[in-house]
Design an enzyme around this catalytic site. Structure first.
Site, PDB file in Angstrom:
ATOM      1  CG  ASP A  13      -1.855  -1.355   1.276  1.00  0.00           C
ATOM      2  OD1 ASP A  13      -2.243  -1.811   0.188  1.00  0.00           O
ATOM      3  OD2 ASP A  13      -1.900  -1.918   2.337  1.00  0.00           O
ATOM      4  CG  HIS A  41      -2.570  -0.445  -8.493  1.00  0.00           C
ATOM      5  ND1 HIS A  41      -1.936  -1.521  -8.751  1.00  0.00           N
ATOM      6  CD2 HIS A  41      -2.974   0.181  -9.970  1.00  0.00           C
ATOM      7  CE1 HIS A  41      -1.532  -1.558 -10.094  1.00  0.00           C
ATOM      8  NE2 HIS A  41      -1.981  -0.410 -10.742  1.00  0.00           N
ATOM      9  CB  THR A 129      -6.283 -10.495   1.408  1.00  0.00           C
ATOM     10  OG1 THR A 129      -5.929 -11.377   0.430  1.00  0.00           O
ATOM     11  CG2 THR A 129      -5.390  -9.438   1.741  1.00  0.00           C
ATOM     12  CB  THR A 314      -7.668  -0.642  -2.202  1.00  0.00           C
ATOM     13  OG1 THR A 314      -6.243  -1.249  -2.135  1.00  0.00           O
ATOM     14  CG2 THR A 314      -7.215   0.718  -2.437  1.00  0.00           C
ATOM     15  N   PRO A 319      -9.256  -1.010   8.251  1.00  0.00           N
ATOM     16  CG  PRO A 319      -9.975  -0.449  10.579  1.00  0.00           C
ATOM     17  CD  PRO A 319     -10.190  -1.270   9.260  1.00  0.00           C
ATOM     18  N   GLY A 435       0.263  14.221  -4.203  1.00  0.00           N
ATOM     19  CA  GLY A 435      -1.092  14.277  -4.091  1.00  0.00           C
ATOM     20  C   GLY A 435      -1.635  12.781  -4.745  1.00  0.00           C
TER      21      GLY A 435
HETATM   22  P1  IMP Z   1      -2.309 -12.997   1.977  1.00  0.00           P
HETATM   23  O1  IMP Z   1      -1.535 -12.396   0.983  1.00  0.00           O
HETATM   24  O2  IMP Z   1      -3.950 -12.524   1.620  1.00  0.00           O
HETATM   25  O3  IMP Z   1      -2.281 -14.455   2.367  1.00  0.00           O
HETATM   26  O4  IMP Z   1      -2.183 -12.173   3.298  1.00  0.00           O
HETATM   27  C1  IMP Z   1      -0.965 -12.240   4.077  1.00  0.00           C
HETATM   28  C2  IMP Z   1      -0.660 -10.916   4.741  1.00  0.00           C
HETATM   29  O5  IMP Z   1      -0.314  -9.847   3.947  1.00  0.00           O
HETATM   30  C3  IMP Z   1      -1.767 -10.339   5.598  1.00  0.00           C
HETATM   31  O6  IMP Z   1      -1.208  -9.415   6.452  1.00  0.00           O
HETATM   32  C4  IMP Z   1      -2.197  -8.938   4.499  1.00  0.00           C
HETATM   33  O7  IMP Z   1      -3.019  -8.313   4.962  1.00  0.00           O
HETATM   34  C5  IMP Z   1      -1.030  -8.750   3.607  1.00  0.00           C
HETATM   35  N1  IMP Z   1      -1.177  -8.216   2.358  1.00  0.00           N
HETATM   36  C6  IMP Z   1      -1.407  -9.150   1.273  1.00  0.00           C
HETATM   37  N2  IMP Z   1      -1.635  -8.253   0.226  1.00  0.00           N
HETATM   38  C7  IMP Z   1      -1.348  -6.894   0.457  1.00  0.00           C
HETATM   39  C8  IMP Z   1      -1.391  -5.870  -0.168  1.00  0.00           C
HETATM   40  O8  IMP Z   1      -1.350  -5.773  -1.433  1.00  0.00           O
HETATM   41  N3  IMP Z   1      -0.951  -4.690   0.478  1.00  0.00           N
HETATM   42  C9  IMP Z   1      -1.064  -4.754   1.911  1.00  0.00           C
HETATM   43  N4  IMP Z   1      -1.005  -6.027   2.823  1.00  0.00           N
HETATM   44  C10 IMP Z   1      -1.208  -7.141   1.889  1.00  0.00           C
END
Ligand code: IMP
Length: 446
Positions: A13, A41, A129, A314, A319, A435
């Site tokens: 992110d 994104h 996720t 996203t 949060p 921005g």
């Molecule tokens: P997974 O990739 O769904 O197995 O999640 C594993 C960890 O990676 C969790 O803490 C998710 O929140 C984090 N995570 C996975 N993809 C993203 C991303 O694109 N942005 C931020 N965190 C992510």
């Protein structure tokens, strides 16, 4: 440099899409090479915001070939929705420019159910996720994964593969109160065979395309997914994702050679955020810790950062925990990711946070195991100690907007912030996000 890799330096992110768009403008190939629809994104096309989770954002430029590489995991239903959305917006020459590697693995509904099951059974859940990413990669490692190529086989052949892949999964579902998730291979094979037919025209062997581009020294851009601290081998295991999202993994997942001529742009934010569980040394206290609604955001510094930065997932809308810029992690990322230049996004947001709180903190070293260190230690699980940040503190904040187009125009305090980041991360900051729009970017001539 023929390859530019855009990689996240913290926990995802960071706003990789903005710099990816800058490089994609005149690229021949733009690739996603790891992860799946756990990433996400938004790209702007003709004034419309298009949310993308799998297809590279470079698809909005008419000349780019957009590849979803062999190292990715693909939920076909999600991919088909994205394809439909992009076609509705009349993206030019779309059908000829999207290329999906037949070697990429397929996320099935049972992978999402397993993700849920594992998370529910764990005392310390990862906070995934729930998109089925981990179970799909573990089936791949266990050699019971089903690939995009398999969706193009006869339906009966696909059914056999599903039957074989789900023997143990079905036992797990039945034994753990999830009997409703036991797989019906006939129904699943039928549905996924149909998905295969819809995707067939895009599925290909990407190797000759990539080889040709390398031979011609064409510009290739890797749109990295997730980030350094979420990498399976180099991140906060087990609080990480299930792919190698460091640069080396991104190359491998795109069938790109390790000795290619490559430039790595590490993407970061002027403050840091993390969604999901796991260590976050510079995290500020927020209402998430109190288990109360984050709408009462005036209460804690972590809430102030989150609200000014709009830090909600996203993909999941969760949060995010928020805290201060951590130079120790950037310093480690420099070596493990091979970062040549950094992009610091949300410089405008940090200024507002500083104005609201009256201060800005930057972590320049850690106290860890009785020592002062300037890197992220890798034995935290063993010591049980989360490093304690040492901060440089700036008083106040700044206001800048997208009309600010050069480094020289920045307020002195913002420049001071960048100087501290460069000094302790040991990486030059070439890009500054000012921005939300792609053009809200200062590019330094360094
Ligand atoms: P997974 O990739 O769904 O197995 O999640 C594993 C960890 O990676 C969790 O803490 C998710 O929140 C984090 N995570 C996975 N993809 C993203 C991303 O694109 N942005 C931020 N965190 C992510």
């Amino acid at each position: 440099m023929s390859i530019t890799a855009i990689v996240g330096c913290k926990w995802g992110d960071e706003g990789k899409g903005k710099v990816a768009a800058y490089y994609a403008k005149d690229a021949k190939i733009v690739m996603r090479t790891t992860g799946g629809n756990n990433a996400g994104h938004t790209v702007i096309y003709n004034g419309k915001a298009l949310p993308l989770h799998l297809i590279p954002g470079g698809i909005t430029y008419p000349q780019t070939i957009c590849i979803i590489g062999p190292g990715t995991v693909i939920d076909p239903a999600v991919l088909l929705e994205e394809i439909q959305m992009l076609k509705e917006y009349n993206i030019p020459n779309f059908d000829n420019r999207l290329k999906i590697s037949g070697r990429a693995h397929v996320i099935f509904p049972y992978h999402k159910d397993l993700d849920e099951l594992h998370e529910n059974l764990k005392k310390h859940p990862v906070g995934t996720t729930k998109r089925g990413i981990g179970p799909t990669y573990s089936d791949k490692d266990n050699r019971i994964g089903i690939r995009i190529y398999d969706l193009l086989l006869e339906e009966s052949q696909l059914r056999e593969k599903i039957e074989e892949a789900t023997i143990l999964h079905n036992q797990n579902f039945a034994n753990n109160g999830m009997a409703h998730c036991v797989v019906d291979p006939v129904q699943l094979a039928h549905q996924y065979h149909l998905y295969g037919e819809q995707l067939r025209q895009y599925v290909t062997d990407i190797n000759p395309i990539v080889a040709n581009a390398l031979d011609n020294d064409d510009k290739i851009v890797i749109e990295g997914a997730q980030a350094f601290r979420l990498d399976l081998d180099h991140g906060d295991y087990p609080m990480c994702t299930s792919s190698n999202c460091v640069t080396a993994g991104s190359l491998c997942g795109g069938a790109l050679p390790p000795n290619a001529s490559i430039e790595v742009i590490g993407i970061d934010k002027a403050y840091n955020s993390r969604v999901g569980n796991g260590p976050f040394p510079t995290k500020e206290k927020s209402s998430i810790d109190m288990g109360i609604s984050s709408s009462s955001y005036q209460q804690f510094p972590g809430d102030v950062i989150r609200e000014f930065g709009h830090e909600y997932g996203t993909t999941t809308k969760r949060p995010r925990n928020c805290g201060w810029f951590d130079c120790c992690i950037s310093n480690s990322a420099k070596h493990i990711l091979g970062v040549n230049y950094m992009c610091i996004n949300h410089l405008d947001t940090l200024g507002l946070i500083g104005k609201n709180l009256g201060y800005i903190k930057i972590c320049t070293s850690y106290n860890y195991q009785g020592r002062v260190i300037d890197y992220y230690p890798d034995d935290i699980t063993l010591t049980g100690e989360i490093p304690t940040p040492n901060y440089e503190i700036l008083s106040g904040g700044w206001v800048i907007d997208s009309s600010c187009k050069s480094y020289d125009e920045l307020p002195e305090l913002a420049k001071k912030f960048i100087e501290i980041v460069e000094k302790h991360s040991h990486i030059p900051v070439k890009f500054l996000g000012t921005g939300p729009a792609n053009d809200d970017l200062i590019i330094r001539d360094i």
